[in-house]
Structures are given as structure tokens and as C-alpha cells.
Design an enzyme around this catalytic site. Sequence first.
Site, mmCIF file in Angstrom:
data_model
loop_
_atom_site.group_PDB
_atom_site.id
_atom_site.type_symbol
_atom_site.label_atom_id
_atom_site.label_comp_id
_atom_site.label_asym_id
_atom_site.label_seq_id
_atom_site.Cartn_x
_atom_site.Cartn_y
_atom_site.Cartn_z
ATOM 1 N N GLU A 60 -6.155 -39.815 -0.366
ATOM 2 C CA GLU A 60 -5.756 -39.201 -0.172
ATOM 3 C C GLU A 60 -4.404 -39.548 -0.280
ATOM 4 O O GLU A 60 -4.301 -40.783 0.138
ATOM 5 C CB GLU A 60 -6.003 -38.673 0.991
ATOM 6 C CG GLU A 60 -4.433 -37.540 1.592
ATOM 7 C CD GLU A 60 -4.823 -36.626 3.112
ATOM 8 O OE1 GLU A 60 -5.346 -37.083 3.839
ATOM 9 O OE2 GLU A 60 -5.067 -35.407 2.654
ATOM 10 N N LYS A 133 -6.025 -29.082 -0.493
ATOM 11 C CA LYS A 133 -6.156 -28.894 0.895
ATOM 12 C C LYS A 133 -6.853 -27.515 1.165
ATOM 13 O O LYS A 133 -5.709 -26.652 1.547
ATOM 14 C CB LYS A 133 -5.483 -29.777 1.241
ATOM 15 C CG LYS A 133 -5.948 -30.281 2.910
ATOM 16 C CD LYS A 133 -4.952 -31.929 3.387
ATOM 17 C CE LYS A 133 -5.817 -32.454 4.575
ATOM 18 N NZ LYS A 133 -4.470 -33.339 5.286
ATOM 19 N N CYS A 173 -9.681 -34.532 4.350
ATOM 20 C CA CYS A 173 -9.079 -35.169 5.115
ATOM 21 C C CYS A 173 -9.111 -34.061 5.884
ATOM 22 O O CYS A 173 -10.596 -33.879 6.576
ATOM 23 C CB CYS A 173 -7.677 -36.123 4.871
ATOM 24 S SG CYS A 173 -7.816 -36.199 6.688
#
Length: 295
Positions: A60, A133, A173
Amino acid sequence: MESTAASKPKSEYLVPRISQFKIALCQLLVTTDKDTNLNCARNMLEEAADKGAKLLILPEMWVCPYSHEYYAKCAEELDKEESSQAFSMLSKVASSRKITIVGGSIPVRKNCKIYNTCCVFGPDGKLRAKHSKLHLFDYYEPGASFKESDSFTAGDTPTIVDTDVGRIGIGICHDIRFPELAMLYRAKGADLIIYPGAFNMSTGKMLWELETKARAIDNQVFVAVCSPCRDSAGSYTIWGHSMIVGPSGETKGRAEHEENIVIAEIDYAENQLQRELFPMLNQHKEDLYKLLDTE
Ligand SMILES: *[C@@H]1O[C@H](CO)[C@@H](O)[C@H](O)[C@H]1NC(C)=O
């Protein structure tokens, strides 16, 4: 109409695929200079490809530190050549080495908004998928709040992509902390789920490995997580420990906190074997609980 994910017909696999190959997690050092980061990523990808890896993964936020002040400056507009250096570097490395790249994540600008986005390239260098995300990392601790939603706009679609190296579900994440997303990917036939991530020091120590293993064993799939290394620039200190876990929760490869390339063998037959030994999907109690696929 809503349906249960498990009841949806699985689409056919459209590209020829290999099911046994080497995967590489590039746990690189992120600096404040984008060109340095691009060079470092290119070198690591080429080194991993030279060692025989067919699927390469970046962490990331690898073009700039994971800190608010860098995102706008380093953001790329994917449809403009002059502002998409990371995008075109990944595409070139993928086609020159004939490998698949899950390009970690970079800040991407679209219609004046910035997203935390992962781009997946095939061995022909073409973009195969793009995941922004979904779950932004906001927490509310007195005196120590952190709001990723001040910097980014959240994506709105799960991403599952057929590649030459399997059907891959993508999360970034904090997306790993939502088990339903991984369950949805499994229901849609994922062989592997990949989460580029950057956990902090306390959640890293407590949850990084636990979450990775939990997503793998709950869904009987391979799961890979790839982080920048500890000494990366910026105010946010990163845990590191990129790892790949097999379908019964066993660690296949793992970095510590330093810069490193983790290379491990993947064999999707292990997913099948684990699902036969322990047929959890057949043991589900659909009359008691159901996974909804709202797509
Ligand atoms: C890391 O994030 C958690 C929230 O998930 C927070 O409670 C904690 O204070 C943070 N730790 C550090 C070292 O920043």
C-alpha cells in the site's frame, strides 16, 4: 434482487491460467521522493521476476509516504500520460517480463477526488483491474484520532479479477478487517486474496498476522499481505511483516520489518484439498445465516 452469494453461478474462467507458481511480495522502503520510489520498485520487481516469480505484489502507498501531505503531490491521473509514471512503469515491467503485477496502491486523482487505488496488470502490460480502498481507516481515540477519510474518497465496488495466475480478490489494508468482503470473494471463486497494507505498530503487532490467517482459514484460500518496510519516511511508523498464508492457515513466507523480497510457492491444489478435507461450505447453515451479494 438480492441473492445469496453462494447460490450465484460462478462465471467461467476466461484466461488460461497456471495454478502452481512463485509469488513475490516486495516489501520496499518508501522515501519522500517519488522518482527514488519508482526506481526502487522497478528494481525489486525485476529482481523478483529474475528469480522466477510470476505474480509480483507491491505494498500500500509505495510512491509516497503514508501521510496526508504527500498524496495530492504524488497522485496520478491514470488517463493522462504525463501524470501516470507509476502506472506506466508497472505496465512496462509487466509486459517486458511477462508477469502479473498487483501494483500495491497509489493515490489516484479522478474528478478532483483522490482515491487509494490498486492497479492490476497482466503479462501483456494491460490494466486488468482497479480497486479503490473500500473501507477507509478512521478511528476516534481521545487525543489520537486518525481519519483517512480526510484524505481519500472511498471506492464503492469489490474487485475480483481473473489473471494468468488465478482468480484474485483485492482489498487494501483496512479492507482486511471486514470478513464479509473476503467471504464474498470466496463465494465468487477466488483462489487468492491480496491485501496491500500498512498497519501501524500497535495494530501491526496485535492484528496483522491474525487477520491474514483468519481470512485464509475462514475462506480456505491463499491470502497475501504486502507492506512497506519499517523505516519508510513520514510520520506514520509501519509494522512491515509482509506475508503469504495458505488455505489451512500455514505461513508460506514472511518478511521481518526490513526491506526484503519474500518469494514463496503457491499451489492452488492446496485450496481444493483443504476444502475436501474440511468441507466448510457444505456445513454452512443457510437457514440460520446468509451472505448477501447485492451486486
Ligand atoms: C494504531 O491504530 C489504532 C487503531 O486501529 C490506534 O488505537 C493506535 O493508537 C495506533 N497506534 C499507533 C502507534 O499509532
